[in-house]
Design an enzyme around this catalytic site. Structure first.
Site, PDB file in Angstrom:
ATOM      1  N   TRP A 136     -45.675 -18.540  -6.659  1.00 19.92           N
ATOM      2  CA  TRP A 136     -45.982 -17.109  -6.724  1.00 19.92           C
ATOM      3  C   TRP A 136     -45.087 -16.410  -7.734  1.00 19.92           C
ATOM      4  O   TRP A 136     -45.500 -15.427  -8.373  1.00 19.92           O
ATOM      5  CB  TRP A 136     -45.811 -16.497  -5.336  1.00 19.92           C
ATOM      6  CG  TRP A 136     -46.033 -15.020  -5.272  1.00 19.92           C
ATOM      7  CD1 TRP A 136     -47.224 -14.374  -5.098  1.00 19.92           C
ATOM      8  CD2 TRP A 136     -45.036 -13.994  -5.372  1.00 19.92           C
ATOM      9  NE1 TRP A 136     -47.028 -13.009  -5.084  1.00 19.92           N
ATOM     10  CE2 TRP A 136     -45.691 -12.747  -5.255  1.00 19.92           C
ATOM     11  CE3 TRP A 136     -43.652 -14.004  -5.546  1.00 19.92           C
ATOM     12  CZ2 TRP A 136     -45.022 -11.542  -5.300  1.00 19.92           C
ATOM     13  CZ3 TRP A 136     -42.975 -12.803  -5.600  1.00 19.92           C
ATOM     14  CH2 TRP A 136     -43.655 -11.592  -5.473  1.00 19.92           C
ATOM     15  N   HIS A 137     -43.860 -16.895  -7.913  1.00 18.12           N
ATOM     16  CA  HIS A 137     -42.925 -16.262  -8.836  1.00 18.12           C
ATOM     17  C   HIS A 137     -43.251 -16.569 -10.296  1.00 18.12           C
ATOM     18  O   HIS A 137     -42.755 -15.880 -11.193  1.00 18.12           O
ATOM     19  CB  HIS A 137     -41.497 -16.704  -8.532  1.00 18.12           C
ATOM     20  CG  HIS A 137     -40.936 -16.105  -7.277  1.00 18.12           C
ATOM     21  ND1 HIS A 137     -41.137 -16.653  -6.024  1.00 18.12           N
ATOM     22  CD2 HIS A 137     -40.195 -14.981  -7.078  1.00 18.12           C
ATOM     23  CE1 HIS A 137     -40.532 -15.905  -5.114  1.00 18.12           C
ATOM     24  NE2 HIS A 137     -39.960 -14.883  -5.720  1.00 18.12           N
ATOM     25  N   GLY A 138     -44.040 -17.591 -10.556  1.00 16.82           N
ATOM     26  CA  GLY A 138     -44.404 -17.905 -11.935  1.00 16.82           C
ATOM     27  C   GLY A 138     -44.859 -19.349 -12.074  1.00 16.82           C
ATOM     28  O   GLY A 138     -44.535 -20.200 -11.235  1.00 16.82           O
TER      29      GLY A 138
END
Length: 277
Positions: A136-138
């Site tokens: 989700w962060h990248g």
């Protein structure tokens, strides 16, 4: 206004100042191991991101209150945690609530395995949820690895609580903080090679001269969170504003487990300010 002010202080005077110190270290790590002792300072990234996220969250809470909207709090003294499970109950609370409701619970309730294997399905759901949390962060393998490591940590924590002996709180706190600081390097590094170069540099002695100001700042949340019961006064939330106490100021908008706000001692604030001089 108070929340907005606190958020700006956290972001600009704490988070950004730590970033100013550690960003060159990660840049240096792109070209090889950081062997001059500065690698130890790179561990402060988790503290930087705490001040960044908490600052953003407090600003959002303050803006919401100006319009009569009460937004949820996102951080609850995470560095006070004595286990990685407790850490994730205190860190980025809104994100974890979302992942719990829309990823973990559906995986747990899915009839994938016979009911007698439900505990193992729960651990698998935890691992998948945290791996997706990293993603989700990248779209980077460092984020995926970071999330997977925290998933593994949560699984080990759950199994230890079920089958292992009781762990002393002090030992649990040390293990949790060390794990969070080390895994934060992977999150920040941008590539596994950079992270490895930072870890290799931990074999060198800490450069106290270069890091004395940063260390005095980075240790603040560790001291405050671990000694909150004896060092901090509690300030009650009343209505939509914080009620101040004579001689104290509200600090960091962290909620204690009993639902009250923790206040930050003025003397500690002065010590924090001295770290920038």
């Amino acid at each position: 206004i108070l929340f907005i002010t606190i958020g700006l202080v956290e972001k600009i005077f704490l988070g950004d100042r730590i970033a100013h110190k550690i960003d060159p270290i990660y840049f240096q790590a792109q070209y090889g191991p950081v062997t001059n002792g500065d690698a130890w300072l790179a561990l402060a990234f988790s503290v930087q991101i705490l001040f960044d996220f908490a600052g953003y969250s407090d600003i959002a809470v303050g803006l919401g209150l100006l319009f009569g909207i009460r937004l949820p709090f996102n951080f609850n003294a995470p560095f006070r945690s004595t286990s990685i499970q407790e850490f994730w109950q205190r860190w980025h609370i809104t994100l974890m609530n979302f992942l719990r409701d829309y990823v973990y619970f559906p995986l747990l309730n899915a009839r994938i395995l016979p009911r007698r294997y439900l505990p193992w399905q729960a651990q698998a759901a935890t691992l998948v949820t945290m791996t997706l949390c990293g993603l989700w962060h990248g779209a980077s393998w460092t984020f995926v690895l970071w999330g997977t490591l925290h998933g593994v940590g949560l699984v080990i924590n759950a199994l230890w609580r079920r089958f292992g002996p009781a762990m002393p709180s002090a030992l649990g706190w040390v293990l949790t903080v060390v794990f969070v600081l080390l895994s934060g390097v992977i999150f920040r590094a941008g590539s596994l090679d950079v992270a490895w170069n930072i870890f290799q540099g931990l074999g060198a002695a800490l450069n106290l001269e270069r890091g004395k100001h940063l260390l005095s700042l980075a240790i603040v949340p560790l001291i405050l969170d671990s000694a909150a019961g004896s060092r901090l006064d509690l300030v009650k939330a009343r209505g939509e504003l914080l009620c101040g106490v004579s001689g104290k100021i509200p600090g960091f908008s962290f909620l204690s487990p009993d639902g009250r706000y923790t206040g930050l001692d003025v003397d500690i604030c002065r010590a924090m300010a001295a770290a920038f001089v």
